[in-house]
Design a protein around this motif. Structure first.
Motif, PDB file in Angstrom:
ATOM      1  N   UNK A   1       0.885  -1.327  -0.102  1.00  0.00           N
ATOM      2  CA  UNK A   1      -0.043   0.056   0.073  1.00  0.00           C
ATOM      3  C   UNK A   1       0.833   1.360   0.004  1.00  0.00           C
ATOM      4  N   UNK A   2       2.016   1.146   0.598  1.00  0.00           N
ATOM      5  CA  UNK A   2       2.973   2.607   0.713  1.00  0.00           C
ATOM      6  C   UNK A   2       4.230   2.478  -0.078  1.00  0.00           C
ATOM      7  N   UNK A   3       4.241   1.409  -0.783  1.00  0.00           N
ATOM      8  CA  UNK A   3       5.661   1.368  -1.735  1.00  0.00           C
ATOM      9  C   UNK A   3       6.058   2.658  -2.332  1.00  0.00           C
ATOM     10  N   UNK A   4       4.962   3.439  -2.962  1.00  0.00           N
ATOM     11  CA  UNK A   4       5.223   4.532  -3.813  1.00  0.00           C
ATOM     12  C   UNK A   4       5.702   5.510  -2.979  1.00  0.00           C
ATOM     13  N   UNK A   5       5.723   5.714  -1.724  1.00  0.00           N
ATOM     14  CA  UNK A   5       6.260   6.969  -0.885  1.00  0.00           C
ATOM     15  C   UNK A   5       7.484   6.422  -0.032  1.00  0.00           C
ATOM     16  N   UNK A   6       8.063   5.267  -0.348  1.00  0.00           N
ATOM     17  CA  UNK A   6       9.036   4.697   0.408  1.00  0.00           C
ATOM     18  C   UNK A   6      10.412   5.448   0.065  1.00  0.00           C
ATOM     19  N   UNK A   7      11.008   5.751   1.055  1.00  0.00           N
ATOM     20  CA  UNK A   7      12.477   6.518   0.909  1.00  0.00           C
ATOM     21  C   UNK A   7      13.328   5.872  -0.047  1.00  0.00           C
ATOM     22  N   UNK A   8      13.649   6.751  -1.013  1.00  0.00           N
ATOM     23  CA  UNK A   8      14.446   6.193  -2.144  1.00  0.00           C
ATOM     24  C   UNK A   8      16.027   6.177  -2.093  1.00  0.00           C
ATOM     25  N   UNK A   9      16.467   6.437  -0.894  1.00  0.00           N
ATOM     26  CA  UNK A   9      17.904   6.310  -0.653  1.00  0.00           C
ATOM     27  C   UNK A   9      18.359   4.988  -0.921  1.00  0.00           C
ATOM     28  N   UNK A  10      17.385   3.767  -0.895  1.00  0.00           N
ATOM     29  CA  UNK A  10      18.102   2.520  -1.144  1.00  0.00           C
ATOM     30  C   UNK A  10      18.593   2.356  -2.379  1.00  0.00           C
TER      31      UNK A  10
ATOM     32  N   UNK B   1      18.642  17.567   5.171  1.00  0.00           N
ATOM     33  CA  UNK B   1      19.402  16.637   6.299  1.00  0.00           C
ATOM     34  C   UNK B   1      19.062  16.738   7.587  1.00  0.00           C
ATOM     35  N   UNK B   2      19.064  17.908   7.655  1.00  0.00           N
ATOM     36  CA  UNK B   2      18.438  18.527   9.461  1.00  0.00           C
ATOM     37  C   UNK B   2      17.033  18.727   9.295  1.00  0.00           C
ATOM     38  N   UNK B   3      16.337  18.243   9.850  1.00  0.00           N
ATOM     39  CA  UNK B   3      14.633  18.306   9.722  1.00  0.00           C
ATOM     40  C   UNK B   3      13.955  17.968  11.063  1.00  0.00           C
ATOM     41  N   UNK B   4      14.173  19.061  12.001  1.00  0.00           N
ATOM     42  CA  UNK B   4      13.758  18.670  13.377  1.00  0.00           C
ATOM     43  C   UNK B   4      12.265  18.767  13.508  1.00  0.00           C
ATOM     44  N   UNK B   5      11.407  19.325  12.485  1.00  0.00           N
ATOM     45  CA  UNK B   5      10.028  19.275  12.405  1.00  0.00           C
ATOM     46  C   UNK B   5       9.451  17.660  12.544  1.00  0.00           C
ATOM     47  N   UNK B   6      10.080  16.531  11.810  1.00  0.00           N
ATOM     48  CA  UNK B   6      10.045  15.308  11.667  1.00  0.00           C
ATOM     49  C   UNK B   6      11.309  14.567  11.582  1.00  0.00           C
ATOM     50  N   UNK B   7      11.826  14.310  12.641  1.00  0.00           N
ATOM     51  CA  UNK B   7      13.581  13.772  12.601  1.00  0.00           C
ATOM     52  C   UNK B   7      13.608  12.532  11.575  1.00  0.00           C
ATOM     53  N   UNK B   8      12.548  11.851  11.645  1.00  0.00           N
ATOM     54  CA  UNK B   8      12.491  10.381  10.951  1.00  0.00           C
ATOM     55  C   UNK B   8      12.576  10.943   9.246  1.00  0.00           C
ATOM     56  N   UNK B   9      12.226  12.164   8.893  1.00  0.00           N
ATOM     57  CA  UNK B   9      12.063  12.420   7.544  1.00  0.00           C
ATOM     58  C   UNK B   9      13.352  13.174   7.150  1.00  0.00           C
ATOM     59  N   UNK B  10      14.395  13.489   8.037  1.00  0.00           N
ATOM     60  CA  UNK B  10      15.612  14.083   7.692  1.00  0.00           C
ATOM     61  C   UNK B  10      16.319  13.385   6.385  1.00  0.00           C
ATOM     62  N   UNK B  11      16.312  14.041   5.576  1.00  0.00           N
ATOM     63  CA  UNK B  11      17.321  13.538   4.224  1.00  0.00           C
ATOM     64  C   UNK B  11      16.557  12.671   3.187  1.00  0.00           C
ATOM     65  N   UNK B  12      15.078  12.259   3.884  1.00  0.00           N
ATOM     66  CA  UNK B  12      14.314  11.478   3.043  1.00  0.00           C
ATOM     67  C   UNK B  12      13.997  11.679   1.818  1.00  0.00           C
ATOM     68  N   UNK B  13      14.157  10.843   0.813  1.00  0.00           N
ATOM     69  CA  UNK B  13      14.002  11.028  -0.593  1.00  0.00           C
ATOM     70  C   UNK B  13      12.601  10.415  -0.852  1.00  0.00           C
ATOM     71  N   UNK B  14      11.477  11.557  -0.882  1.00  0.00           N
ATOM     72  CA  UNK B  14      10.093  11.250  -1.000  1.00  0.00           C
ATOM     73  C   UNK B  14       9.690  11.141  -2.910  1.00  0.00           C
TER      74      UNK B  14
END
Length: 607
Positions: free
Chosen positions: A434-443, A493-506
């Motif tokens: 269901x969510x693969x199209x929003x997975x972080x593309x850093x892989x 790379x620094x994203x304190x608003x939502x730390x788990x999204x720091x550097x995220x490739x959406x």
């Protein structure tokens, strides 16, 4: 008198809807014009009068759908998205399509309209017509007005009802509808086949033993599909060639009359639209991203005053409009966006067309959710942006200025090591699917067979509203190739608003194109090794704001496995039939600048 100790304890039936229930639930068999009877469930709150009817025609078991549990409260037994309707006096009706569950007749997967592909007297259009005729005649609680609603297959049946609509059909809300299974919905995308569809066909068509294929590897489906080999070998290994629905797919690998004759956008465009329709899709719909916008494009010329055709795009996965819309994968939105949409726009659209003494209709032509900015927006047209090319450039840059100097980049695509669709292990069901199209593309970023092009950090927002268009100038050393392009929002790379999204490739949009169809989808031909070609296709429709501090990335690769079958990269007349020796490495060349300026054309909005 005492009960005989050995009296038969079996009874006929038990009605689980007790007298204290706040609703009426009726099961009826509705006759069609050919004598076939279709199982239909009618549910409404006690005391309902002068009520609109909201109908869904489904292959997914009407009985179970209308019995979510054995509660005596109507909002608990029906799907959650029905609550706003039955709380406001609607009659809710679900019907099994012919041949499924308790309905009579023969089941044909996505039965075509009467015509060249269907010589019988019946189709989903006639079945909807006959059902509506029966309902308005036999439900004295109704006001004689009917709307149709539903997602995916149910969106398809809602669209089919518009072909030759019953006069009592006053509105329709097809959600994520199956429209063209070859161009961009369930089975193929731009010629590239999605073998996971075999699981669905097995579940839909096997009377006993249906369900997912017994693949024997629940750890990583990437490994399972790779070991199996070609699509034909997959079908042979698991006995799927015995399924008529599978054989129909295997017999039609190209965009021939079989697929073109079922393309609902084209079929509807050839008729005069008389029923107001709201087309709904999720921005990250992993199954049917193509259909709703395609029907909107096809029908909009018939609607110069914006009164008949409406489009809605929400921040959802497939069918997400009917569930909780507060998040998707790692993304979190401003509240339950699905509930917001249903209350603010979808139900008022149906109310104004279906209710007695209805409120005036003020449904906007287009409603979209601007991801990134997290806000709902109203537009008068779609796309609502002006195309602006974002060019691939040297040193893996992206620029709105066209590079004057020509250049190229290369990578080796190896079918033995295809790029996975998401980080492994890969599961083609559940939340992972269901969510693969929003997975972080850093892989994928940094793989030697993936090229990543990136802008500088944005100093102001960039808002796009429409379907980004790919113009890829490329060559291959092979004789066929798949091309995958991803448009990505790179978080700081620094994203304190939502730390788990720091550097995220959406990923904002991901789409594939099979190279053999560069000359036309009906005319596959081998590519000439080393020859530059221009490949053009569109990414899914989006409303997204790239915020200041973010960067934009474009990734280019040649596989997206196992959601799409591997391209052997040699010439095989039918890719389904590729043998182990047909799969070969190929050197892929991406050109940029000069006369071969590869770009993603962004529909930039005026904010």
């Amino acid at each position: 008198m005492a009960t005989d100790p050995i009296r038969n304890d079996k009874i006929g039936t038990y009605d689980w809807v007790r007298p204290q229930a706040d609703f009426v639930r009726r099961e009826v068999m509705v006759p069609m014009r050919d004598g076939t009877q279709l199982f239909t469930v009618i549910v409404y709150r006690k005391g309902t009068r002068d009520a609109p009817i909201l109908l869904s025609r489904t292959p997914y078991n009407s009985g179970a759908t209308t019995m979510r549990n054995r509660s005596q409260l109507i909002t608990e037994v029906l799907p959650i998205a029905d609550a706003e309707f039955v709380d406001d006096g609607y009659i809710r009706v679900y019907q099994d399509v012919r041949g499924m569950d308790r309905s009579e007749g023969e089941y044909v997967m996505a039965r075509p309209l009467r015509g060249p592909l269907n010589k019988s007297r019946v189709d989903h259009s006639t079945d909807a017509f006959d059902t509506i005729a029966w309902l308005v005649k036999n439900l004295p609680e109704s006001n004689g007005k009917v709307g149709m609603i539903g997602s995916s297959y149910l969106g398809f049946t809602a669209l089919m009802a518009l072909v030759d609509p019953h006069p009592a059909l006053k509105a329709a809300v097809p959600q994520s509808p199956m429209v063209d299974g070859w161009i961009g919905d369930d089975w193929f995308h731009n010629g590239a086949f999605r073998p996971l569809g075999f699981d669905y066909l097995l579940a839909q068509t096997a009377t006993r033993g249906g369900g997912p294929m017994p693949v024997g590897n629940s750890v990583d489906e990437y490994e399972t599909y790779l070991e199996t080999g070609s699509t034909r070998e997959l079908a042979r290994k698991w006995g799927l060639e015995d399924l008529p629905a599978v054989r129909k797919v295997l017999e039609h690998p190209n965009y021939d009359d079989y697929w073109q004759g079922q393309a609902l956008d084209k079929l509807l465009a050839a008729r005069k639209l008389t029923v107001p329709v709201m087309l709904v899709v999720g921005q990250w719909d992993q199954e049917d991203s193509y259909g709703a916008p395609a029907v909107y494009r096809a029908l909009k010329p018939q609607d110069p005053d914006n009164s008949l055709v409406h489009l809605a795009i929400g921040p959802w996965r497939h069918s997400g409009v009917n569930y909780d819309g507060s998040s998707l994968g790692a993304l979190k939105f401003e509240g339950d966006t699905a509930l917001q949409f249903r209350k603010r726009w979808m139900k008022p659209f149906l109310d104004c067309h279906l209710k007695t003494n209805a409120p005036p209709c003020d449904t906007p032509p287009v409603v979209t959710y601007a991801t990134g900015a997290d806000r709902w927006e109203v537009s008068q047209r779609w796309p609502d942006g002006t195309e602006k090319p974002l060019y691939l450039s040297s040193r893996f840059g992206l620029s709105f200025a066209k590079p004057g100097e020509a250049g190229s980049d290369e990578y080796v695509s190896d079918p033995a090591k295809p790029v996975p669709m998401r980080s492994r292990p890969v599961f083609l069901d559940g939340d992972d699917w269901k969510s693969w199209l929003v997975q972080d593309q850093r892989f994928a970023d940094g793989r030697p067979d993936v090229l990543s092009y990136t802008t500088q950090v944005l100093d102001k927002p960039l808002h796009i509203k429409g379907a980004p268009r790919v113009e890829l100038h490329a060559a291959t050393s092979g004789r066929d190739s798949d091309w995958v392009v991803k448009l990505i929002d790179v978080y700081p790379r620094e994203y304190t608003r939502q730390a788990e999204m720091a550097g995220y490739q959406l990923p904002i949009g991901i789409e594939i194109f099979r190279g053999r169809f560069v000359g036309g989808f009906s005319n596959p031909a081998p590519l000439e090794p080393g020859k530059p070609y221009t490949f053009q296709w569109s990414l899914p429709n989006v409303d997204h704001v790239f915020l200041p501090g973010h960067r934009i990335m474009v990734q280019v690769q040649s596989s997206l496995f196992p959601v799409y079958e591997r391209n052997p990269q040699t010439w095989v007349p039918v890719v389904f039939d590729a043998k182990p020796g047909d799969y070969a490495k190929a050197t892929q060349t991406i050109f940029h600048g000069g006369d071969a300026a590869s770009a993603v054309w962004l529909p930039v909005a005026k904010d």
